[in-house]
Design an enzyme around this catalytic site. Structure first.
Site: not given
Ligand code: AMP
Length: 139
Positions: A104, A102
């Site tokens: 941010h 992932h």
């Protein structure tokens, strides 16, 4: 480290637990971080599983970072940001807590510090309000 199909982002991708979605396509999903370090903190994940960047299929990078760019521009508009912090961690020693790749995306304002990583669960109404601002900027 082996990829765990039960990690929280895999479960979000399967629709087993809720998330505040911002957009998705065949390759990526963008949604709000539930413990934001700044207002408007959101995440982009590839749908193809990998623990992190180092074991990812490089073909995910183009759609992933295209989505990061799109979201970075949207949060800039939505929060009138002065800058955007893009973060990505690999391994618990590096600060990774969810083991599905992932990125941010955090809108930044001059003089507003970043709160601690994975610190405090945000009020869901505030998350929803910030998600609506980002969706409007994406439209
Ligand atoms: P990292 O430390 O880079 O692995 O970051 C994981 C991020 O996922 C943290 O910022 C958490 O606040 C966030 N997070 C954990 N669980 C959820 C969830 N269910 N929905 C949205 N964000 C989450």
């Amino acid at each position: 480290m082996m990829y765990d199909e039960q990690n929280i982002f895999a479960r979000i991708l399967r629709g087993e637990i809720p998330s505040e979605k911002l957009f998705e396509d065949d390759h990526v999903l963008a949604f709000m971080d539930i413990m934001p370090q700044v207002d408007g903190h959101c995440l982009v994940i590839p749908k193809k599983p990998s623990v992190g960047l180092l074991d990812a299929d490089p073909t995910v990078f183009l759609p992933l970072f295209t989505a990061v760019q799109k979201l970075g521009n949207a949060v800039t508009t939505a929060f009138n940001a002065d800058g955007v912090t893009i973060m990505q961690f690999n391994g618990s020693a590096a600060g990774q807590t969810v083991f599905h790749l992932h990125v941010h995306v955090m809108p930044r304002k001059v003089g507003v510090p970043v709160k601690p990583h994975s610190g405090k669960m945000e009020d869901i109404e505030i998350i929803k309000k910030n998600a609506a601002l980002i969706r409007a900027a994406l439209a």
